[in-house]
Design an enzyme around this catalytic site. Structure first.
Site, PDB file in Angstrom:
ATOM      1  N   CYS A 170      16.001  -4.014  -7.678  1.00  0.00           N
ATOM      2  CA  CYS A 170      16.476  -3.315  -7.222  1.00  0.00           C
ATOM      3  C   CYS A 170      17.120  -1.826  -8.011  1.00  0.00           C
ATOM      4  O   CYS A 170      17.771  -1.456  -7.284  1.00  0.00           O
ATOM      5  CB  CYS A 170      17.490  -3.473  -6.454  1.00  0.00           C
ATOM      6  SG  CYS A 170      16.445  -5.051  -5.479  1.00  0.00           S
ATOM      7  N   SER A 171      17.983  -1.896  -9.407  1.00  0.00           N
ATOM      8  CA  SER A 171      18.797  -0.606  -9.842  1.00  0.00           C
ATOM      9  C   SER A 171      17.371   0.793 -10.918  1.00  0.00           C
ATOM     10  O   SER A 171      18.637   1.467 -10.892  1.00  0.00           O
ATOM     11  CB  SER A 171      19.986  -1.278 -10.683  1.00  0.00           C
ATOM     12  OG  SER A 171      20.640  -1.475  -9.864  1.00  0.00           O
TER      13      SER A 171
END
Length: 388
Positions: free
Chosen positions: A171-172
């Site tokens: 997600c980063s």
């Protein structure tokens, strides 16, 4: 390096080594699934499962599945709908997964197709041509294939010279991609870099798991990171970036090419998205909030004075607590905008969607934060200031 510098010289600009965000782009699938539609499909599957296994359930050999509900979903996540690339099969209780025709090697892949759509919008908004770009980074959670790199396919489809590579930090990924692009600018190794995040998360979601079947949606975003010397008049200065990783099994997906070594487990639930949601909430919120505060202070920024937070769109409760810790008060929709309700969790693209849709109204000099957090654990911060 020499080609890049000579071209810059032809443009009449001298590289500054200061990275900025020149523009962003967004591709949104046409189809959307509401919570009401999702719950109706899931509950029908549950009823069929329980009926087919009634004897085993009655004998205590198997647990009955429980219904989901709109109220449960919205209370747990804040999500009300999500866009998907393939709606009907996901809602079919006999399938409950996306379906589309396989593409030949001569056709553009689906990830490349939607990534190119987002990238073209970013280039158009910046007044930039593909030949002006030096590199493409495809930063996303789940790659369609191991190789050749999705980034190189996107680069080819756009007609960009230079290089490209994939990166996956769950997600980063997008914020990690932005820092990587910014570092190329700082080092003088590029003047213009596209960070593209095509997230077809519907493919790795277990649509039959009550605790997570509502979480993800599909989308693609693009961020054009450039040297300030060639940026359009209206852009965002990148004041500073910070990345952090801490290993955790609380969000995991065990799908991979080594699964074939143990075919008996190749189709088990852990080959899709799994998480320990409560543990993630408890551990990630304080880690990310403190990371933001520490980095803001390092940059001589007052955290409470940040004009807007574009946070990772995974869970409304997490965002509310992080924003409160950073700003010192309950954030309103203007201070911490939400796209989670209509897009769902789109992994690395979430904070970029929030920025793309909720940044034009800010005034010159306003500072804000693009922040992501997720599996790894991984977290990334990008502090920005708007120019004229």
């Amino acid at each position: 390096m020499q080609d890049t510098l000579s071209q810059t010289a032809q443009d009449g600009a001298k590289l500054t080594g200061r990275p900025v965000i020149s523009a962003t782009g967004l591709f949104t699938p046409a189809e959307s699934i509401t919570n009401e539609e999702l719950v109706a499909s899931f509950n029908e599957y549950v009823d069929r499962f329980n009926a087919a296994n009634a004897a085993a359930i009655e004998a205590g050999e198997m647990e009955a599945l429980q219904h989901s509900s709109v109220e449960f979903i919205e209370k747990a996540s804040g999500i009300k709908a999500r866009h998907v690339m393939s709606k009907a099969p996901i809602l079919d209780p006999d399938i409950m997964a996306p379906r589309w025709d396989a593409r030949s090697n001569e056709q553009w892949s689906m990830m490349a197709e939607i990534g190119v759509a987002a990238a073209k919008q970013a280039l158009e908004r910046a007044g930039r041509k593909p030949e002006d770009v030096d590199a493409v980074l495809c930063a996303a959670s789940n790659m369609e294939r191991p190789y050749p790199a999705m980034a190189i396919e996107i680069q080819q489809a756009l007609g960009i010279e230079g290089f490209g590579f994939d990166m996956n930090v769950a997600c980063s990924s997008a914020t990690f991609g932005i820092q990587t692009a910014a570092d190329y600018i700082r080092a003088g190794n590029a003047k213009s870099v596209l960070v593209v995040s095509p997230e077809i998360t519907s493919g790795h979601l277990n649509w039959r798991d009550r605790d997570s079947h509502f979480i993800f949606g599909d989308v693609a975003t693009a961020v054009l990171v450039e040297d300030a010397a060639i940026a359009p008049a209206k852009h965002w200065e990148i004041l500073g970036t910070k990345l952090k990783t801490v290993f955790s099994n609380n969000i995991r997906n065990n799908f991979g090419f080594l699964n074939r070594a143990n075919p008996e487990t190749a189709g088990t639930a852990d080959k899709l998205f799994v998480q320990e949601g409560r543990k993630v909430f408890k551990e990630v919120v304080p880690m990310v909030a403190q990371m933001i505060i520490d980095e803001a202070q390092r940059l001589s920024l007052e955290p409470t004075a940040l004009r807007r937070l574009w946070l990772h769109q995974a869970n409304a409760g997490m965002n509310r607590l992080i924003a409160h810790k950073v700003l010192g008060h309950e954030a309103n929709d203007d201070e911490s905008p939400t796209v989670l309700d209509t897009y769902g969790n789109t992994s690395s693209a979430g904070s970029i969607i929030a920025f793309h849709l909720n940044s034009d109204d800010l005034a010159a000099g306003d500072t804000g934060l693009i922040c992501s957090f997720g599996a790894g654990y991984s977290a990334g911060t990008v502090f920005v200031r708007k120019t004229a």
